[in-house]
Design an enzyme around this catalytic site. Structure first.
Site, short mmCIF file in Angstrom:
data_model
loop_
_atom_site.label_atom_id
_atom_site.label_comp_id
_atom_site.label_asym_id
_atom_site.label_seq_id
_atom_site.Cartn_x
_atom_site.Cartn_y
_atom_site.Cartn_z
N CYS A 1 13.54 29.91 32.29
CA CYS A 1 13.19 30.62 31.04
C CYS A 1 12.05 29.88 30.33
CB CYS A 1 14.39 30.68 30.11
SG CYS A 1 15.92 31.14 30.93
N1 GLN Z 1 20.46 28.93 33.53
C1 GLN Z 1 20.01 29.66 32.39
C2 GLN Z 1 20.28 31.15 32.51
O1 GLN Z 1 20.68 31.63 33.52
C3 GLN Z 1 18.57 29.40 32.08
C4 GLN Z 1 17.69 29.94 33.16
C5 GLN Z 1 16.27 29.51 33.08
O2 GLN Z 1 15.87 28.56 32.42
N2 GLN Z 1 15.53 30.24 33.83
O3 GLN Z 1 20.06 31.84 31.58
#
Ligand code: GLN
Length: 251
Positions: A2
């Site tokens: 994210c």
């Molecule tokens: N693991 C977290 C989620 O699934 C953050 C994912 C990310 O940073 N892409 O939302």
């Protein structure tokens, strides 16, 4: 991974912080430039913000990509704040897909976001979950590795630990237990606590306020945060502290 953003500064609109900056969080949902894991951030988004006179932040989260919600940009145009935490999500495989798993997570006056993964999710995280009382596990905000990370930090905050100490202790403990990436943002509406741990993080200190983000927008002088660093930022100052075996850590 994210992308996420925190701001503390003069009052401005959500739109000026999230939508308008060229290369900013809104654009990073489909065209991130520093993202090393995943491609787009289209699995939902969320914005949390504080208004004067109310310590509990408002939240607006959706399971759709931020560009697919034109009403957000419109409401953001007339919604003002001094402190904000926002994220666009690229969901980790095997985690919940709904709005409940979109950051920021919230508890009372706190807002939290995690940019990264706990690679041992879900089967290998039992020993970490054992750090939590059952009622904390029942209150997990989503079936998501980030929600477990948040629960571990929230437990320490509830026990009265300062934010920086709680974040540092949990990130170091989790990193000792599982591979992954542990960039977090946490705020109580006054101070922003952040980590660079496995993914990029940048800070911009400007006259109007401080921004901490996964990646810079095109509108200002951002500086990169070294990996394995704890960042504490408020209206007046930004402080860096090495984490774990981060660069610059005394032997
Ligand atoms: N693991 C977290 C989620 O699934 C953050 C994912 C990310 O940073 N892409 O939302």
């Amino acid at each position: 991974m994210c992308r996420h953003l925190a701001y503390v500064g003069d009052e401005t609109t959500l739109r000026a912080l999230v939508v308008d900056p060229p290369g900013g969080l809104y654009e990073q949902s489909w065209r991130p430039r520093h993202q090393r894991h995943g491609t787009v951030n289209a699995d939902g988004f969320g914005v949390g913000w504080y208004v004067d006179g109310d310590p509990v932040p408002a939240r607006y989260r959706r399971a759709v990509p931020i560009w697919a919600d034109p009403s957000f940009a419109d409401v953001a145009r007339v919604t003002r704040t001094r402190v904000l935490l926002a994220a666009v999500r690229s969901a980790t495989a095997g985690t919940a897909a709904g709005e409940e798993a979109a950051a920021p997570y919230r508890d009372g006056t706190w807002l939290f976001s995690h940019n990264g993964t706990l690679d041992a999710w879900p089967d290998g995280l039992g020993p970490l979950a054992a750090d939590l009382p059952p009622e904390d596990l029942l209150r997990l905000e989503a079936r998501c590795d980030s929600a477990l990370l948040w629960a571990l930090i929230r437990r320490r905050l509830a026990d009265g630990e300062p934010a920086g100490a709680a974040v540092a202790a949990v990130v170091e403990r989790v990193a000792a237990h599982t591979a992954g990436r542990f960039n977090v943002l946490l705020t109580d509406g006054e101070t922003v606590t952040a980590t660079a741990y496995g993914d990029t993080l940048f800070v911009a200190e400007r006259p109007d306020g401080v921004r901490v983000a996964s990646e810079p927008s095109d509108d200002g002088d951002w500086r990169p945060v070294p990996d394995r660093t704890l960042v504490t930022a408020d209206r007046k100052a930004v402080r860096f502290r090495p984490l774990g075996n981060g660069p610059g850590r005394p032997p």
